[in-house]
Design an enzyme around this catalytic site. Structure first.
Site, PDB file in Angstrom:
ATOM      1  N   GLU A 436       0.838  -1.203   0.000  1.00 51.74           N
ATOM      2  CA  GLU A 436       0.000   0.000   0.000  1.00 51.74           C
ATOM      3  C   GLU A 436       0.875   1.256   0.000  1.00 51.74           C
ATOM      4  O   GLU A 436       1.702   1.441   0.888  1.00 51.74           O
ATOM      5  CB  GLU A 436      -0.895  -0.012   1.245  1.00 51.74           C
ATOM      6  CG  GLU A 436      -1.723   1.251   1.422  1.00 51.74           C
ATOM      7  CD  GLU A 436      -2.461   1.288   2.769  1.00 51.74           C
ATOM      8  OE1 GLU A 436      -2.366   0.307   3.526  1.00 51.74           O
ATOM      9  OE2 GLU A 436      -3.113   2.308   3.047  1.00 51.74           O
ATOM     10  N   ASP A 509      -1.333  -1.017   5.684  1.00 51.66           N
ATOM     11  CA  ASP A 509      -1.245  -0.465   7.035  1.00 51.66           C
ATOM     12  C   ASP A 509      -2.232  -1.130   7.981  1.00 51.66           C
ATOM     13  O   ASP A 509      -3.268  -1.633   7.570  1.00 51.66           O
ATOM     14  CB  ASP A 509      -1.524   1.046   6.999  1.00 51.66           C
ATOM     15  CG  ASP A 509      -0.347   1.805   6.401  1.00 51.66           C
ATOM     16  OD1 ASP A 509       0.790   1.292   6.498  1.00 51.66           O
ATOM     17  OD2 ASP A 509      -0.582   2.886   5.818  1.00 51.66           O
ATOM     18  N   ASP A 511      -4.395   0.058   9.769  1.00 50.95           N
ATOM     19  CA  ASP A 511      -5.484   0.970  10.135  1.00 50.95           C
ATOM     20  C   ASP A 511      -6.712   0.676   9.283  1.00 50.95           C
ATOM     21  O   ASP A 511      -6.723  -0.273   8.499  1.00 50.95           O
ATOM     22  CB  ASP A 511      -5.022   2.431   9.978  1.00 50.95           C
ATOM     23  CG  ASP A 511      -4.564   2.724   8.546  1.00 50.95           C
ATOM     24  OD1 ASP A 511      -4.790   1.852   7.661  1.00 50.95           O
ATOM     25  OD2 ASP A 511      -3.970   3.790   8.310  1.00 50.95           O
ATOM     26  N   ASP A 513      -8.022   2.187   6.711  1.00 49.49           N
ATOM     27  CA  ASP A 513      -7.794   2.216   5.267  1.00 49.49           C
ATOM     28  C   ASP A 513      -7.045   0.973   4.787  1.00 49.49           C
ATOM     29  O   ASP A 513      -7.384   0.386   3.763  1.00 49.49           O
ATOM     30  CB  ASP A 513      -6.984   3.465   4.879  1.00 49.49           C
ATOM     31  CG  ASP A 513      -7.892   4.679   4.764  1.00 49.49           C
ATOM     32  OD1 ASP A 513      -9.132   4.479   4.768  1.00 49.49           O
ATOM     33  OD2 ASP A 513      -7.360   5.797   4.692  1.00 49.49           O
TER      34      ASP A 513
END
Ligand code: 1YM
Length: 650
Positions: A436, A509, A511, A513
C-alpha cells in the site's frame, strides 16, 4: 395356394435359421456373454410386449442348473392355429421364421421390442434345444432341436421335433412358457449372469408400470421380484435417492399422440447437472434422438409460458433457454412406437423425425394441464426459481469470458512498469509483495532480497470489483498491474500453472484504510482468481503496531497484549514508538519486522468453505448496504485480519 408351395416356403425358413448359425454376429451383434443374454432378451421382449399391449401382467424368468433359461408370461399365448400362408402353427412360425415378430398382419401387435427386431427364431437357431408351452384351456407343446447332419457334416438348428401338439392336459393357466439351452458351440460362454439379468428386469419393471417380473436362479437359489405401481415415477425416485429433491412427488404424465404412446416423469434436485434417460419400446436410447429433442423443447416452451404467466419474465425479458431448465433435472421419457429407426455410433439414437413434434406437443399439453392444479403451483415455482438462478449463472459466465479475453490482451501490453520484479526464475520460491502506497513501496524495494522478492506498490485503493460492472474491472489500472504481474489470467481463462509467484503477500497499514485495501484485494482474488486463494497462495503481511526500545534493544509488538509483554521483558526506562503506517518504518525495520522470512508473521488466507466465503464477500463488498451494515456491526473489524473468516496463521 398349392400344397407344394408350402414345402418350398418351409425350406426357405430352414435356410433362414442356418444363416443365423453361420453368422450369429450379424443377428445378435456378438457371441460374447452379451450375445448370450441377447437371445434371452428376445424371448423376454415378446413377453413384455404382450404385457405392454395389456394382455399380461406377470412374467417369470428362471435360470436352471443345466444351463438353460425359461421365460413365462400370463398373456394370450402365442397363436396355436395354423398360419394360412405358412401352413404350420403360429408357434412354429414364430420360432422358425426370421423377423416373425408382428408378421401376422395384426394391428394389435404394434410394439415390436427386440433390439435388432429378429425375434424368437434367433434364440431357437442358437440353442441346442428349445421347448414351448402355450396355455389356453389345455397345454400345447412343441420342441425344437439342433443336430449334426451326417451327410453334410453341418449343424442344422431349430428343427421341429414334431408339429405343435395339443396335449389335452387341462389347465387354468393362460400364457406362454419358453425354455431353451444356449448352444455351447456358438457362444464364448454359456453362463448367464444373474446381476445383468436382474438389472435389466428391474429397468423393465420400472418402464412397465404394474408389470410383475420375478426372477429365480436355481443355481444359487436366489429369488427376486420387481413390480412398480408408480412406473417411471418410481424410477425417478430411485435415481434421486440420496439427492436433495426440490419437491416430493415427481411430475408424471402418460398420453398417446400421433399413434405414439408417450410417458414421462420429472423431478428436480439441488444438483447442477441433468440426468435425462430416454427409451423407445423399452430400449434405452443412450444417444437420445428425436424423442429427447422434442421432450427438451417441450419443457422449455411450457416452463417459459408459465414464467411469463406468473410475471417472473417481464415483457422485455428474454425467454429462458433450454439449458436453464437442465440444472438438477432428473427425467425419464419413454415412448412406444412402430417402425423404429435407430441411428448413431452405437445405434442408440432414435431417428424417426415424427417422434419429435409428437413428444413436444404431448409434453406441452400434459404439463400445461398439471400447471392448472393449484397444489402444484409450488412445484412449478421451484422449477422456475431454479431456472432464474441458472440463467444468472449463464450470464455471469458469459461476462467472465469477455473479461478473460480482455485480461489476455492486458498481459500482452506490458503494464508492469511499476513492478520491481525479482531476478530468480523459480515461481515456487518467489514472493510478490503488493504494498500500500508509494513510500512504503519505496522502502520495500530497498529492503527486499532481489533474488526472490518482487514489489508491486499500489498507489491508491483498488476498485471494489464487487460493486463495479465486470468490464470496468479490467480497466482499473491497479488491477491491471496485478493481473499482469501474476501472469495467470483471470476468470475462466485463469491458469494457476502460469503463476509467477507462489506467495502473494498483501502488505497494507494496520489501520482502517489498510484493512479496507486488504478486503478489496481479497474480493478481487476470490472473484477472479479463486484458485489462488483456495490453493493457499495468498498471504497477509503483518507489520508491527509498536516498537519498544531501550539502548540497543528493539522489540516489536503486533497488538496491545504483546506490547505489555514486551514492556515487561525490556524493563524500566523503555520508550515506545507507535507505527501509524508502513511508510514510517525505514527499510531495515521493514525488512526485519515484515519481510524477513525468518522473523515475519504471515497470515495465510484460505477459504475452506467457498460457498460461505462467497456469501460473506457478497455481504461485505456487495451492493446490499443494509446487510453489510448489520454484518459489520456484528462481526467485522477491517483492522483485524481475522475478521476475514478463514484466516490461518502461518
Ligand atoms: C415367454 C415368451 O412370446 N408371449 C407371447 C407372444 C405372442 C403373443 C402372446 C401373441 C401376439 C399376438 C396375438 C399378436 C406373439 N405372437 C406372435 C405372432 N412369451 C411370448 N404372447 N396373439 C398372441 O401380436 O397379434 C409373435 S410373439 F407373431 F404370432 F403373432
Amino acid at each position: 395356394m398349392a400344397k407344394n408351395s408350402y414345402k418350398a416356403e418351409d425350406i426357405k425358413i430352414l435356410e433362414g435359421l442356418d444363416a443365423v448359425r453361420l453368422r450369429p454376429g450379424m443377428y445378435i451383434g456378438t457371441t460374447s456373454v452379451k450375445g448370450l443374454h441377447h437371445i434371452l432378451w428376445e424371448i423376454v421382449d415378446n413377453a413384455v410386449d404382450e404385457a405392454a399391449n395389456g394382455f399380461a401382467d406377470k412374467i417369470s424368468i428362471v435360470l436352471y442348473k443345466d444351463g438353460s433359461a425359461s421365460v413365462e408370461d400370463n398373456g394370450r399365448g402365442i397363436p396355436t392355429d395354423i398360419h394360412s400362408k405358412a401352413g404350420v402353427s403360429g408357434v412354429q412360425v414364430v420360432f422358425t421364421q426370421l423377423h416373425a415378430g408382428g408378421k401376422f398382419d395384426n394391428d394389435n401387435y404394434s410394439y415390436s421390442g427386440g433390439l435388432h427386431g429378429v425375434g424368437a427364431s434367433v434364440t431357437n437357431a442358437l440353442s441346442e434345444w428349445l421347448k414351448v408351452e402355450v396355455y389356453k384351456n389345455t397345454v400345447y407343446s412343441m420342441e425344437f432341436h439342433s443336430y449334426l447332419d451326417k451327410e453334410t457334416g453341418k449343424i442344422k438348428s431349430g428343427i421341429p421335433v414334431a408339429p405343435l401338439k395339443d396335449t389335452k392336459v387341462k389347465t387354468t393357466k393362460k400364457g406362454t412358457f419358453v425354455r431353451f439351452l444356449p448352444d455351447k458351440r456358438v457362444f464364448e460362454t454359456v453362463e448367464f449372469n444373474a446381476d445383468t439379468i436382474i438389472k435389466r428386469i428391474k429397468e423393465l419393471a420400472f418402464l412397465n408400470r404394474g408389470l410383475e417380473i420375478s426372477f429365480y436362479d436355481e443355481r444359487t437359489n436366489h429369488r427376486q421380484t420387481f413390480m412398480y405401481e408408480g412406473g417411471i415415477s418410481d424410477f425417478i425416485k430411485y435415481l434421486n435417492a440420496g439427492k436433495n429433491v426440490l419437491y416430493d412427488v415427481p411430475l408424471y404424465a402418460s398420453t398417446v399422440k400421433d399413434n405414439i404412446a408417450i410417458e414421462f416423469a420429472i423431478q428436480h434436485t439441488d444438483n447442477y447437472v441433468d440426468s435425462v434417460y430416454s427409451y423407445v419400446n423399452n430400449i434405452p436410447t443412450a444417444e437420445g434422438g428425436m424423442h429427447e429433442t422434442g421432450f427438451r423443447s417441450g419443457l422449455t416452451r411450457v416452463f417459459n409460458a408459465y414464467a411469463r404467466d406468473k410475471k417472473v419474465l417481464k415483457d422485455n425479458d428474454d425467454n429462458f433457454i433450454g439449458d436453464d431448465f437442465k440444472e438438477g433435472l432428473t427425467a425419464i421419457i419413454s415412448i412406444k412406437m412402430q417402425s423404429v429407426q435407430f441411428e448413431g455410433q452405437t445405434k442408440s439414437k432414435l431417428g424417426n423425425p415424427e417422434a419429435r413434434p409428437a413428444v413436444e406437443s404431448a409434453v406441452v399439453a400434459e404439463l400445461s394441464e398439471l400447471m392448472k392444479n393449484k397444489r402444484l403451483y409450488k412445484v412449478f415455482d421451484v422449477i422456475i426459481d431454479k431456472a432464474v438462478n441458472a440463467a444468472k449463472a449463464r450470464l455471469a459466465v458469459k461476462k467472465a469470458k469477455e473479461i478473460a479475453r480482455a485480461s489476455k490482451s492486458i498481459e500482452a501490453q506490458n503494464l508492469v512498469g511499476k513492478l520491481s520484479a525479482c531476478s530468480g526464475r523459480k515461481p515456487e520460491l518467489n514472493e510478490l509483495f503488493i504494498v500500500e502506497g508509494d513510500s512504503a513501496g519505496g522502502s520495500a524495494k530497498q529492503a527486499r532480497v532481489r533474488q526472490y522478492q518482487a514489489i508491486l506498490p499500489l498507489r491508491g485503493k483498488i476498485l471494489n470489483v464487487e460493486r463495479k460492472k465486470l468490464e470496468h474491472v479490467v480497466q482499473n489500472e491497479e488491477i491491471r498491474s496485478i493481473i499482469s504481474a501474476l501472469g495467470t489470467g483471470i476468470g475462466s481463462e485463469f491458469d494457476l500453472s502460469n503463476l509467477k509467484y507462489h506467495k502473494v503477500i498483501i502488505l497494507s497499514d494496520a489501520d482502517v484504510d489498510g484493512g479496507h485495501i486488504r478486503m478489496l484485494l481479497l474480493t478481487f482474488f476470490f472473484r477472479y482468481m479463486r484458485d489462488l486463494v483456495t490453493e493457499g497462495h495468498v498471504y497477509i503481511g503483518m507489520p508491527p503496531l509498536y516498537k519498544v526500545y531501550k539502548g540497543n534493544t528493539e522489540l516489536y509488538a503486533y497488538d496491545d497484549k504483546e506490547l505489555r509483554e514486551k514492556i515487561d521483558k525490556i524493563g524500566k526506562g523503555y520508550q515506545i514508538q507507535r507505527y501509524k503506517g508502513l511508510g514510517e518504518m525505514d527499510p531495515s525495520q521493514l525488512w526485519e519486522t515484515t519481510m524477513d522470512p525468518e522473523k515475519r508473521t504471515l497470515m495465510q488466507v484460505t477459504t475452506e468453505d467457498c460457498a460461505e466465503a462467497d456469501r460473506i464477500i457478497t455481504l461485505l463488498m456487495g451492493d446490499e448496504v443494509s446487510g453489510r451494515k448489520d454484518y459489520i456491526f456484528e462481526y467485522a473489524n477491517f483492522n483485524r485480519v481475522d475478521s476475514f473468516k478463514n484466516i490461518k496463521r502461518s
